[in-house]
Design an enzyme around this catalytic site. Structure first.
Site, PDB file in Angstrom:
ATOM      1  N   SER A 145     -25.353 -30.899  28.736  1.00 40.88           N
ATOM      2  CA  SER A 145     -23.903 -31.152  28.697  1.00 40.88           C
ATOM      3  C   SER A 145     -23.621 -32.068  27.513  1.00 40.88           C
ATOM      4  O   SER A 145     -24.493 -32.845  27.096  1.00 40.88           O
ATOM      5  CB  SER A 145     -23.452 -31.851  29.979  1.00 40.88           C
ATOM      6  OG  SER A 145     -22.143 -32.374  29.814  1.00 40.88           O
ATOM      7  N   TYR A 159     -24.347 -38.645  36.113  1.00 37.59           N
ATOM      8  CA  TYR A 159     -24.448 -37.225  35.733  1.00 37.59           C
ATOM      9  C   TYR A 159     -24.924 -37.095  34.281  1.00 37.59           C
ATOM     10  O   TYR A 159     -25.839 -36.308  33.974  1.00 37.59           O
ATOM     11  CB  TYR A 159     -23.068 -36.588  35.916  1.00 37.59           C
ATOM     12  CG  TYR A 159     -22.895 -35.205  35.348  1.00 37.59           C
ATOM     13  CD1 TYR A 159     -23.282 -34.080  36.071  1.00 37.59           C
ATOM     14  CD2 TYR A 159     -22.305 -35.013  34.091  1.00 37.59           C
ATOM     15  CE1 TYR A 159     -23.098 -32.805  35.549  1.00 37.59           C
ATOM     16  CE2 TYR A 159     -22.117 -33.753  33.570  1.00 37.59           C
ATOM     17  CZ  TYR A 159     -22.516 -32.647  34.302  1.00 37.59           C
ATOM     18  OH  TYR A 159     -22.331 -31.392  33.786  1.00 37.59           O
ATOM     19  N   LYS A 163     -28.310 -35.168  32.549  1.00 40.00           N
ATOM     20  CA  LYS A 163     -28.241 -34.114  31.532  1.00 40.00           C
ATOM     21  C   LYS A 163     -29.053 -34.515  30.289  1.00 40.00           C
ATOM     22  O   LYS A 163     -29.641 -33.669  29.620  1.00 40.00           O
ATOM     23  CB  LYS A 163     -26.784 -33.814  31.176  1.00 40.00           C
ATOM     24  CG  LYS A 163     -26.001 -33.172  32.326  1.00 40.00           C
ATOM     25  CD  LYS A 163     -26.587 -31.833  32.748  1.00 40.00           C
ATOM     26  CE  LYS A 163     -25.743 -31.098  33.758  1.00 40.00           C
ATOM     27  NZ  LYS A 163     -26.314 -29.802  34.169  1.00 40.00           N
TER      28      LYS A 163
HETATM   29  P1  NAP Z   1     -19.334 -24.538  39.114  1.00 38.96           P
HETATM   30  O1  NAP Z   1     -18.356 -23.447  38.894  1.00 38.96           O
HETATM   31  O2  NAP Z   1     -19.037 -25.556  40.152  1.00 38.96           O
HETATM   32  O3  NAP Z   1     -20.785 -23.897  39.381  1.00 38.96           O
HETATM   33  C1  NAP Z   1     -21.877 -24.665  39.829  1.00 38.96           C
HETATM   34  C2  NAP Z   1     -22.960 -23.710  40.292  1.00 38.96           C
HETATM   35  O4  NAP Z   1     -24.117 -24.478  40.644  1.00 38.96           O
HETATM   36  C3  NAP Z   1     -22.528 -22.935  41.537  1.00 38.96           C
HETATM   37  O5  NAP Z   1     -22.956 -21.589  41.405  1.00 38.96           O
HETATM   38  C4  NAP Z   1     -23.314 -23.619  42.659  1.00 38.96           C
HETATM   39  O6  NAP Z   1     -23.684 -22.735  43.715  1.00 38.96           O
HETATM   40  C5  NAP Z   1     -24.572 -24.030  41.919  1.00 38.96           C
HETATM   41  N1  NAP Z   1     -25.302 -25.069  42.625  1.00 38.96           N
HETATM   42  C6  NAP Z   1     -24.939 -26.357  42.836  1.00 38.96           C
HETATM   43  N2  NAP Z   1     -25.887 -26.983  43.564  1.00 38.96           N
HETATM   44  C7  NAP Z   1     -26.863 -26.062  43.818  1.00 38.96           C
HETATM   45  C8  NAP Z   1     -28.100 -26.100  44.512  1.00 38.96           C
HETATM   46  N3  NAP Z   1     -28.528 -27.219  45.117  1.00 38.96           N
HETATM   47  N4  NAP Z   1     -28.843 -24.970  44.560  1.00 38.96           N
HETATM   48  C9  NAP Z   1     -28.436 -23.825  43.947  1.00 38.96           C
HETATM   49  N5  NAP Z   1     -27.268 -23.736  43.280  1.00 38.96           N
HETATM   50  C10 NAP Z   1     -26.490 -24.843  43.215  1.00 38.96           C
HETATM   51  O7  NAP Z   1     -19.522 -25.364  37.761  1.00 38.96           O
HETATM   52  P2  NAP Z   1     -19.897 -24.910  36.274  1.00 38.96           P
HETATM   53  O8  NAP Z   1     -18.980 -25.649  35.394  1.00 38.96           O
HETATM   54  O9  NAP Z   1     -20.034 -23.445  36.144  1.00 38.96           O
HETATM   55  O10 NAP Z   1     -21.322 -25.627  36.154  1.00 38.96           O
HETATM   56  C11 NAP Z   1     -22.515 -24.920  35.834  1.00 38.96           C
HETATM   57  C12 NAP Z   1     -23.435 -25.865  35.073  1.00 38.96           C
HETATM   58  O11 NAP Z   1     -22.807 -26.212  33.835  1.00 38.96           O
HETATM   59  C13 NAP Z   1     -23.730 -27.184  35.783  1.00 38.96           C
HETATM   60  O12 NAP Z   1     -25.077 -27.543  35.580  1.00 38.96           O
HETATM   61  C14 NAP Z   1     -22.809 -28.173  35.070  1.00 38.96           C
HETATM   62  O13 NAP Z   1     -23.302 -29.485  35.148  1.00 38.96           O
HETATM   63  C15 NAP Z   1     -22.871 -27.620  33.662  1.00 38.96           C
HETATM   64  N6  NAP Z   1     -21.788 -28.041  32.784  1.00 38.96           N
HETATM   65  C16 NAP Z   1     -20.491 -27.762  33.076  1.00 38.96           C
HETATM   66  C17 NAP Z   1     -19.480 -28.185  32.219  1.00 38.96           C
HETATM   67  C18 NAP Z   1     -18.024 -27.906  32.475  1.00 38.96           C
HETATM   68  O14 NAP Z   1     -17.171 -28.470  31.776  1.00 38.96           O
HETATM   69  N7  NAP Z   1     -17.666 -27.045  33.419  1.00 38.96           N
HETATM   70  C19 NAP Z   1     -19.815 -28.895  31.060  1.00 38.96           C
HETATM   71  C20 NAP Z   1     -21.159 -29.145  30.783  1.00 38.96           C
HETATM   72  C21 NAP Z   1     -22.145 -28.711  31.646  1.00 38.96           C
HETATM   73  P3  NAP Z   1     -22.993 -22.771  45.185  1.00 38.96           P
HETATM   74  O15 NAP Z   1     -21.519 -22.949  44.958  1.00 38.96           O
HETATM   75  O16 NAP Z   1     -23.385 -21.439  45.755  1.00 38.96           O
HETATM   76  O17 NAP Z   1     -23.611 -23.927  45.911  1.00 38.96           O
END
Ligand code: NAP
Length: 253
Positions: A145, A159, A163
């Site tokens: 991130s 968090y 990362k």
């Molecule tokens: P999201 O829509 O909330 O998706 C998160 C995903 O992680 C969901 O599919 C969730 O599955 C899964 N997850 C969480 N805990 C889990 C566990 N213990 N075991 C298996 N799966 C798990 O958020 P997103 O933005 O797409 O995030 C995806 C990744 O990108 C994350 O690592 C986040 O930190 C990173 N990221 C996001 C952003 C941003 O701005 N959105 C920026 C930088 C990095 P369930 O719902 O089925 O539990």
């Protein structure tokens, strides 16, 4: 440049929502078979599998909490039983859990964040790498991130640190596995419009983030997916231990 993954199998952790879901669909569009891992949102995983099947692709949803070693082992075993191979692992699962400043961060919350973002990445690599080594081929892409580099938004210091740890693990594993046919890289998104910000960021905070982005908008999940596909493709064969920043100019180094 025509990126195709025909005959390849991708395991995506956290494929039930946001960036993981978009990446699953893009891999399927490019010919890969996809394992869509989820933890608590079966409906999200089912919708992704249905969309992939409607495109004529192959996908399988598997429930597993990737913070738990036994469940990760089962996830990998079930993926191999079904598809016979794993060529690409996208360690995407992760979350902020809760925004908290230092004084209000409980030990339990801190450990939870470390588990879901960092330990999960280690566990999935450890479970998949023996299979990749045996076949002499593998591509691993980890999810970092922009927070890893700038310390994160208010209340996201815990968090951000996890990362940064993912980013370092990416370099360490990339070096260790170089020569075995396995390449490890990472992506570091900025502010991407997913459930993550619906859950953890107020409208005001999202506006603040946007004002710090030269492109003046949040990113779309597909805009991360495209870079993940590139890193998993043969066009990235000389890229190793790298983290690609995708943030609309929010951070330039
Ligand atoms: P999201 O829509 O909330 O998706 C998160 C995903 O992680 C969901 O599919 C969730 O599955 C899964 N997850 C969480 N805990 C889990 C566990 N213990 N075991 C298996 N799966 C798990 O958020 P997103 O933005 O797409 O995030 C995806 C990744 O990108 C994350 O690592 C986040 O930190 C990173 N990221 C996001 C952003 C941003 O701005 N959105 C920026 C930088 C990095 P369930 O719902 O089925 O539990």
């Amino acid at each position: 440049m025509d990126i195709r993954f025909n005959g390849k199998v991708v395991l995506i952790t956290g494929g039930s929502s946001g960036i993981g879901a978009a990446t699953a669909i893009e891999f399927a569009r490019s010919g890969a078979s996809v394992v869509v891992n989820y933890n608590a949102t079966p409906s999200g995983a089912a919708a992704v599998v249905a969309e992939i099947q409607s495109l004529g692709g192959n996908a399988l949803a598997i429930q597993a909490d990737v913070t738990d070693a036994a469940q990760v082992d089962r996830l990998v075993r079930q993926s191999l039983d079904h598809f016979g191979r794993i060529d690409i692992l996208f360690n995407n699962a992760g979350t902020l859990v809760e925004r908290k400043l230092l004084a209000d961060t409980s030990e339990e919350l801190f450990r939870k964040i470390v588990d879901v973002n960092f330990t999960s990445t280690f566990l999935c690599c450890q479970a998949v790498v023996p299979h990749m080594k045996m076949r002499g081929y593998g591509r691993i892409i980890n999810m970092a991130s922009v927070a890893a580099r700038n310390g994160g938004g208010r209340g996201a210091g815990h968090y951000a640190a996890t990362k940064a740890a993912v980013l370092t693990l990416t370099k360490a594993f990339a070096k260790e596995l170089a020569g075995s046919g396995i390449q490890v890289n990472a992506v570091a998104p900025g502010v991407i419009a997913t459930r993550y910000h619906e859950r953890f960021s107020t409208t005001e905070l999202r506006e603040q983030f946007k004002s710090a982005i030269p492109l003046a908008r949040e990113g779309k999940p597909e805009e991360i997916a495209y870079v993940v596909l590139f890193l998993a493709s043969e066009f990235a064969d000389y890229i190793l231990g790298e983290t690609i920043e995708i943030n609309g100019g929010m951070l330039m180094e």
